[in-house]
Design a protein around this motif. Sequence first.
Motif, PDB file in Angstrom:
ATOM      1  N   PRO A   1       0.802  -1.231   0.000  1.00 27.03           N
ATOM      2  CA  PRO A   1       0.000   0.000   0.000  1.00 27.03           C
ATOM      3  C   PRO A   1       0.829   1.273   0.000  1.00 27.03           C
ATOM      4  O   PRO A   1       0.483   2.245  -0.678  1.00 27.03           O
ATOM      5  CB  PRO A   1      -0.818  -0.115   1.295  1.00 27.03           C
ATOM      6  N   ALA A   2       1.944   1.309   0.774  1.00 27.46           N
ATOM      7  CA  ALA A   2       2.653   2.577   0.916  1.00 27.46           C
ATOM      8  C   ALA A   2       4.037   2.375   1.518  1.00 27.46           C
ATOM      9  O   ALA A   2       4.317   1.350   2.143  1.00 27.46           O
ATOM     10  CB  ALA A   2       1.846   3.526   1.811  1.00 27.46           C
ATOM     11  N   VAL A   3       4.899   3.391   1.325  1.00 26.68           N
ATOM     12  CA  VAL A   3       6.219   3.451   1.969  1.00 26.68           C
ATOM     13  C   VAL A   3       6.420   4.847   2.536  1.00 26.68           C
ATOM     14  O   VAL A   3       5.682   5.780   2.214  1.00 26.68           O
ATOM     15  CB  VAL A   3       7.361   3.131   0.989  1.00 26.68           C
ATOM     16  N   SER A   4       7.448   4.996   3.361  1.00 30.84           N
ATOM     17  CA  SER A   4       7.705   6.270   4.027  1.00 30.84           C
ATOM     18  C   SER A   4       8.501   7.240   3.158  1.00 30.84           C
ATOM     19  O   SER A   4       8.349   8.454   3.268  1.00 30.84           O
ATOM     20  CB  SER A   4       8.462   6.030   5.339  1.00 30.84           C
ATOM     21  N   TYR A   5       9.408   6.731   2.304  1.00 29.25           N
ATOM     22  CA  TYR A   5      10.253   7.625   1.516  1.00 29.25           C
ATOM     23  C   TYR A   5       9.500   8.190   0.314  1.00 29.25           C
ATOM     24  O   TYR A   5       8.443   7.684  -0.069  1.00 29.25           O
ATOM     25  CB  TYR A   5      11.532   6.911   1.069  1.00 29.25           C
ATOM     26  N   GLY A   6      10.038   9.253  -0.257  1.00 25.75           N
ATOM     27  CA  GLY A   6       9.390   9.899  -1.382  1.00 25.75           C
ATOM     28  C   GLY A   6      10.121   9.636  -2.688  1.00 25.75           C
ATOM     29  O   GLY A   6      11.294   9.257  -2.697  1.00 25.75           O
ATOM     30  N   THR A   7       9.429   9.857  -3.803  1.00 20.36           N
ATOM     31  CA  THR A   7       9.979   9.621  -5.135  1.00 20.36           C
ATOM     32  C   THR A   7       9.406  10.641  -6.121  1.00 20.36           C
ATOM     33  O   THR A   7       8.596  11.500  -5.762  1.00 20.36           O
ATOM     34  CB  THR A   7       9.639   8.205  -5.652  1.00 20.36           C
ATOM     35  N   GLU A   8       9.805  10.495  -7.376  1.00 13.00           N
ATOM     36  CA  GLU A   8       9.268  11.338  -8.444  1.00 13.00           C
ATOM     37  C   GLU A   8       7.873  10.896  -8.893  1.00 13.00           C
ATOM     38  O   GLU A   8       7.240  11.576  -9.699  1.00 13.00           O
ATOM     39  CB  GLU A   8      10.219  11.301  -9.645  1.00 13.00           C
ATOM     40  N   ALA A   9       7.375   9.791  -8.353  1.00 17.46           N
ATOM     41  CA  ALA A   9       6.112   9.223  -8.826  1.00 17.46           C
ATOM     42  C   ALA A   9       4.948  10.190  -8.688  1.00 17.46           C
ATOM     43  O   ALA A   9       4.074  10.267  -9.559  1.00 17.46           O
ATOM     44  CB  ALA A   9       5.813   7.923  -8.076  1.00 17.46           C
ATOM     45  N   GLY A  10       4.911  10.934  -7.579  1.00 17.83           N
ATOM     46  CA  GLY A  10       3.811  11.860  -7.372  1.00 17.83           C
ATOM     47  C   GLY A  10       3.754  12.950  -8.423  1.00 17.83           C
ATOM     48  O   GLY A  10       2.674  13.456  -8.756  1.00 17.83           O
ATOM     49  N   LEU A  11       4.900  13.329  -8.971  1.00 16.09           N
ATOM     50  CA  LEU A  11       4.939  14.352 -10.024  1.00 16.09           C
ATOM     51  C   LEU A  11       4.343  13.823 -11.324  1.00 16.09           C
ATOM     52  O   LEU A  11       3.651  14.553 -12.043  1.00 16.09           O
ATOM     53  CB  LEU A  11       6.378  14.814 -10.238  1.00 16.09           C
ATOM     54  N   PHE A  12       4.599  12.546 -11.635  1.00 12.74           N
ATOM     55  CA  PHE A  12       3.962  11.950 -12.809  1.00 12.74           C
ATOM     56  C   PHE A  12       2.452  11.877 -12.607  1.00 12.74           C
ATOM     57  O   PHE A  12       1.683  12.191 -13.526  1.00 12.74           O
ATOM     58  CB  PHE A  12       4.532  10.555 -13.071  1.00 12.74           C
ATOM     59  N   GLN A  13       2.035  11.470 -11.414  1.00 15.40           N
ATOM     60  CA  GLN A  13       0.594  11.360 -11.156  1.00 15.40           C
ATOM     61  C   GLN A  13      -0.075  12.734 -11.251  1.00 15.40           C
ATOM     62  O   GLN A  13      -1.174  12.848 -11.793  1.00 15.40           O
ATOM     63  CB  GLN A  13       0.350  10.742  -9.787  1.00 15.40           C
ATOM     64  N   ARG A  14       0.581  13.762 -10.727  1.00 15.97           N
ATOM     65  CA  ARG A  14       0.008  15.107 -10.806  1.00 15.97           C
ATOM     66  C   ARG A  14      -0.144  15.566 -12.248  1.00 15.97           C
ATOM     67  O   ARG A  14      -1.037  16.362 -12.574  1.00 15.97           O
ATOM     68  CB  ARG A  14       0.883  16.092 -10.030  1.00 15.97           C
TER      69      ARG A  14
END
Length: 374
Positions: free
Chosen positions: A317-330
Amino acid sequence: MQAAEILGKLVGFRSVVGLPNDDAVSWIRGYLESHGIAVDVLPGPEGDRSNIFATIGPKEAHGYILSGHMDVVPATEAGWTSDPFILRAEGGRLYGRGTTDMKGFLAAGLAAVPKLAAMPLRRPLHLAFSYDEEAGCRGVPHMIARMPELCRQPLGAIIGEPSGMRAIRAHKGKAAARLTVRGRSGHSSRPDQGLNAIHGVAGVLTQAVAEAVRLAGGPFEHVFEPPYSSLQIGTVKGGQAVNIIPDSCEVELEARAISGVDPAELLTPVRKIAEALTALGFEVEWQELSAYPALSLEPDAPLAALLEALTGREPLPAVSYGTEAGLFQRAGIDAIICGPGDIGRAHKADEYILIDELMACQAMIEALGAHCIA
């Protein structure tokens, strides 16, 4: 070339975040073009760093993005037992800076290129390699902005951050900022003649702590640990000596946000208190260091089902660290995390990846190619 050999080449490029990456970009471009792949090198506004975008298969069709960053963090930690920028093989492990985070994924993708290029793909696979991810995803937004001219709307993006080859559907968003407050120096025996920058910042710190406490009360998203947005002060720097009125103080702070929350907005109450210091005679500078949104891919999304089929494991479901994935989704592109290695090995001395992990990643990418034939 085998994935391990390619990884050796990539590790040898000292593509440390914030520095020029022309050597890595030139080598990757030459490798891809030697296999008949058209490559777009996309210089960033810095002028000495570039993103790479390449397409394997029919450019006019909807396909999938394989996304990774070329930069690495500096290798200044104590404890390295060999040169961090020379790949060392030992007992099934490949040691070197960036092996796990995340040149291993790049190497696996590049190793798959000859096989992918020979496939009669009906849907394309795009390689999207970015710069300065480690500075807060600074490079990839420039590439995403040009995506409409580079390819048709993708069906999804796989971000190859180290996940043990298990897909991950969500992570928090993040915003970080640096506050600099400047006052007026003087002898500590005459505080009436100076303006103590540390004293000025004290109220800002109090507000930041209060915001951190407030956020811990919710709202909640229980796929995360902790299940709420957070805020913390990371560094405080100021002063020269106990008998000198400090004329400046610098604070770095960050916020991490659950889905649907703008991480930059979480810092707004703190920023308002800081900017109010100008009325007391202080100079105030607020600098955004980084910002990226959360990732939240629905469990029933086609991309999640595809990655489950490719890996044979249900996505986490989820992890604590961040990535570039949210920018693609946005940008309207479904995104998911899946890559070789373990995030626990990243940013540490003797970072390594297993040869078996590289092979598993290459096999997954080649299986994605087979999926794009149907």
